[in-house]
Write an enzyme that holds these catalytic residues in place. Structure first.
Site, PDB file in Angstrom:
ATOM      1  N   ARG A  48      11.321 -31.111  15.999  1.00 22.47           N
ATOM      2  CA  ARG A  48      11.621 -32.387  15.335  1.00 22.47           C
ATOM      3  C   ARG A  48      13.113 -32.715  15.327  1.00 22.47           C
ATOM      4  NH1 ARG A  48       7.731 -32.050  10.232  1.00 22.47           N
ATOM      5  NH2 ARG A  48       8.841 -30.096  10.121  1.00 22.47           N
ATOM      6  N   LYS A 188       5.071  -4.018  25.610  1.00 26.97           N
ATOM      7  CA  LYS A 188       6.041  -2.914  25.557  1.00 26.97           C
ATOM      8  C   LYS A 188       5.738  -1.962  26.710  1.00 26.97           C
ATOM      9  CE  LYS A 188       6.726  -2.992  20.528  1.00 26.97           C
ATOM     10  NZ  LYS A 188       8.127  -3.311  20.309  1.00 26.97           N
ATOM     11  N   GLU A 222       8.195   1.231  10.084  1.00 22.30           N
ATOM     12  CA  GLU A 222       9.379   0.372  10.203  1.00 22.30           C
ATOM     13  C   GLU A 222      10.342   0.710   9.079  1.00 22.30           C
ATOM     14  OE1 GLU A 222       8.760  -3.781  11.674  1.00 22.30           O
ATOM     15  OE2 GLU A 222       6.965  -3.535  10.468  1.00 22.30           O
ATOM     16  N   ASP A 241      -0.842  -8.110   9.215  1.00 21.35           N
ATOM     17  CA  ASP A 241       0.400  -8.208   9.972  1.00 21.35           C
ATOM     18  C   ASP A 241       0.467  -7.191  11.127  1.00 21.35           C
ATOM     19  OD1 ASP A 241       3.038  -9.397  10.267  1.00 21.35           O
ATOM     20  OD2 ASP A 241       3.846  -7.482   9.597  1.00 21.35           O
ATOM     21  N   HIS A 246      -1.486  -5.021  16.437  1.00 21.66           N
ATOM     22  CA  HIS A 246      -0.731  -3.992  17.158  1.00 21.66           C
ATOM     23  C   HIS A 246      -1.379  -2.599  17.109  1.00 21.66           C
ATOM     24  CE1 HIS A 246       2.023  -7.227  17.095  1.00 21.66           C
ATOM     25  NE2 HIS A 246       2.656  -6.943  15.982  1.00 21.66           N
ATOM     26  N   LYS A 332       6.301  -0.948   5.967  1.00 20.65           N
ATOM     27  CA  LYS A 332       7.693  -1.419   5.940  1.00 20.65           C
ATOM     28  C   LYS A 332       8.496  -0.472   5.059  1.00 20.65           C
ATOM     29  CE  LYS A 332       7.118  -5.683   7.736  1.00 20.65           C
ATOM     30  NZ  LYS A 332       7.615  -5.960   9.080  1.00 20.65           N
TER      31      LYS A 332
HETATM   32  C1  BG6 Z   1       5.354  -8.330  14.120  1.00 20.17           C
HETATM   33  C2  BG6 Z   1       5.152  -8.278  12.634  1.00 20.17           C
HETATM   34  O1  BG6 Z   1       4.176  -8.716  14.762  1.00 20.17           O
HETATM   35  O2  BG6 Z   1       5.743  -7.037  14.584  1.00 20.17           O
HETATM   36  C3  BG6 Z   1       6.428  -7.816  11.948  1.00 20.17           C
HETATM   37  O3  BG6 Z   1       4.805  -9.564  12.164  1.00 20.17           O
HETATM   38  C4  BG6 Z   1       6.882  -6.503  12.517  1.00 20.17           C
HETATM   39  O4  BG6 Z   1       6.222  -7.687  10.552  1.00 20.17           O
HETATM   40  C5  BG6 Z   1       6.958  -6.570  14.032  1.00 20.17           C
HETATM   41  O5  BG6 Z   1       8.165  -6.210  11.978  1.00 20.17           O
HETATM   42  C6  BG6 Z   1       7.236  -5.191  14.605  1.00 20.17           C
HETATM   43  O6  BG6 Z   1       7.530  -5.321  15.960  1.00 20.17           O
HETATM   44  P1  BG6 Z   1       8.453  -4.246  16.672  1.00 20.17           P
HETATM   45  O7  BG6 Z   1       8.433  -4.658  18.101  1.00 20.17           O
HETATM   46  O8  BG6 Z   1       9.804  -4.324  16.033  1.00 20.17           O
HETATM   47  O9  BG6 Z   1       7.830  -2.902  16.424  1.00 20.17           O
END
Ligand code: BG6
Length: 494
Positions: A48, A188, A222, A241, A246, A332
């Site tokens: 936008r 990856k 993380e 998430d 993943h 996290k």
């Molecule tokens: C994302 C999540 O899909 O993947 C995030 O929404 C997360 O919360 C991220 O931090 C992690 O990705 P990577 O590549 O840093 O392991």
């Protein structure tokens, strides 16, 4: 413009957003740097904001300099930037899509293929796809080999129902073969290497089953907390998430049967079989926890019960994996950033050596180190020299950084190239998305509606609550860490 090639246009919806700035444009720039984008490529950003082309380019240039400093070259950037243009438009306004179509035709100057990238808020996916359909932008001209594709970012729904609704809306406009659902973990290098490790070698596959494997662990830890994404995260939580996408994708790569080819459907057919063979996960085999301080983060509802860490045990009821537990955890604000997959092998049937009292026998462990120190480690027992019968665990290590010179490409580089090339093997199919929600939904419901198991708490920068350890301890096992240099610490817990 080179006359000899047909233009391929990448149209990015959400061009002023963070994903475009931090990931997409740096990945495209790096592909250009490697000579993998042709001069016939157009990259059109839509948002936008009232940018002129040059404002847009200047904004993106900062992102590439910041996120790809090793390859950033101002002269090369200027050439790359000539592929970039900006179109101001509002996704709520149907007429803007007709204007966009007209703009693209003018830019392309003739027959062209296109990828639409939805780097926008998920609430806008359905409407945007419908507008693309209504503006006649979803189908290529009949009788040509031109194509139209759409790339959709996660989250793909928030539960089974919303994912089905989204799939239906997408399928009303695009054929499944045109849809590329991104899970950046699949891009990856180390995640892709799981299939190479398993199926380009002969030594692993014979022991890759319930006869030799004791358990498999997937840890995606993380160290960062939720940061500026607190608002989104508070409504999502760790299962939506990280697990639905993943972790389950990593699980599928580890557990699937060999596909007959590296063709997208052959690979994805095997993955769906894994998801469909997972036994419903029992609430008592799950742990949910929140790091101290999360609930007082700006953007998080007071008293939030959103889990920022989860651990669970699951079983795959098929011939290969019957009875082998898979332990998954992710969170996290954990002690360290590491994504690793541990294949823990069974003990030898009989140990003829005199283990000194209190010596714990260490099983063989194959560790697939997804990040940050990408590689493969194999831990086995060796005799300690100059001792009669003492043994020690030692590591054989392969590190990408040592063997293959140069930094590993970002996942988005591979995924964007594959979408241009029409190779969907690293993208999710609608059936897999729905199958994963079928596994996750009952856990979220149990947690949110029945409060079972109760939410526990953990310190930031720790390995999580004791309950996550107990999930394994009650089975006589423990979390392993196999990706540390030199192989010393092998447990990450209390
Ligand atoms: C994302 C999540 O899909 O993947 C995030 O929404 C997360 O919360 C991220 O931090 C992690 O990705 P990577 O590549 O840093 O392991």
């Amino acid at each position: 413009m080179n006359d000899s090639c047909i233009p391929e246009t990448l149209v990015i919806f959400g061009a002023s957003g963070d994903l475009t700035w931090r990931k997409l444009i740096p990945a495209l720039y790096n592909n250009y740097h490697k000579g993998r984008l042709t001069e016939c490529t157009h990259i059109v950003g839509i948002a936008r904001r009232p940018y002129l082309d040059n404002d847009f380019r200047a904004h993106l240039k900062e992102g590439v300099a910041a996120f790809s400093p090793d390859t950033f070259d101002p002269a090369l950037w200027d050439k790359f930037a000539s592929l970039l243009t900006y179109f101001q438009g509002n996704l709520d306004v149907p007429a803007d899509f007709s204007r966009l179509e007209e703009y693209l035709r003018g830019l392309e100057g003739g027959p062209a293929s296109r990828v639409y990238y939805l780097a926008i808020a998920p609430e806008l996916y359905i409407e945007t796809v419908q507008h693309l359909g209504n503006a006649g932008m979803a189908k290529p001209p009949v009788g040509t080999s031109l194509w139209r594709r759409v790339i959709i970012e996660k989250p793909f729904g928030t539960d089974l129902e919303s994912a089905q609704e989204l799939n239906q809306a997408v399928h009303a406009v695009f054929d499944e073969s045109q849809v590329y659902r991104i899970d950046h973990y699949l891009g990856k290098e180390t995640a892709q290497n799981i299939l190479f490790l398993r199926f380009a070698n002969t030594i692993f596959e014979p022991v890759w089953n319930r006869r030799y494997v004791d358990n498999i662990q997937i840890t995606v830890a993380e160290s960062v907390d939720v940061g500026t994404r607190a608002g989104y995260y508070d409504t999502a939580g760790v299962l939506r998430d990280m697990f639905q996408n993943h972790l389950f994708q990593l699980l599928a790569m580890v557990a699937m049967e060999p596909p007959s080819s590296f063709n997208a459907d052959a690979v994805r057919n095997e993955k769906i079989k894994v998801f469909e063979s997972i036994r419903p996960i029992r609430l008592e085999d799950t742990v949910r926890a929140q790091y101290h301080g999360f609930a007082s983060t700006t953007g998080v509802a007071a008293g939030s019960q959103t889990p920022t860490l989860a651990a669970l045990k699951l079983f795959i009821d098929n011939w290969r994996w019957k009875g082998v537990p898979f332990y998954l955890r992710s969170g996290k604000a954990m002690a360290q950033k590491t994504s690793e997959i541990i294949i823990e092998f069974q003990r030898p049937p009989h140990i003829m050596f005199n283990l000194t009292e209190n010596t714990e026998f260490t099983p063989n462990i194959l560790s697939i180190c997804v990040q940050p120190d990408e590689g493969i480690h194999l831990r086995f027992e060796a005799k300690i020299p100059d001792s009669p019968q003492k043994m020690s665990s030692v590591d054989m290590e392969f590190h990408y950084r040592d063997f293959f010179q140069g930094a590993l490409p970002d996942a988005y580089e591979r995924l964007l190239l594959d979408a241009f090339a029409g190779d969907a093997s690293l993208f999710n199919r609608s059936d897999a998305i729905e199958a994963c929600w079928r596994l996750i939904d009952p856990i979220n419901k149990g947690w949110e509606q029945q409060g079972v198991p109760p939410l526990t708490y953990y310190e930031s920068r720790s390995w999580g609550p004791i309950e996550a350890d107990q999930l394994l301890i009650k089975d006589g096992r423990r979390w392993r860490m196999g990706c540390q240099d030199g192989g010393s610490p092998i447990y990450a817990s209390h």
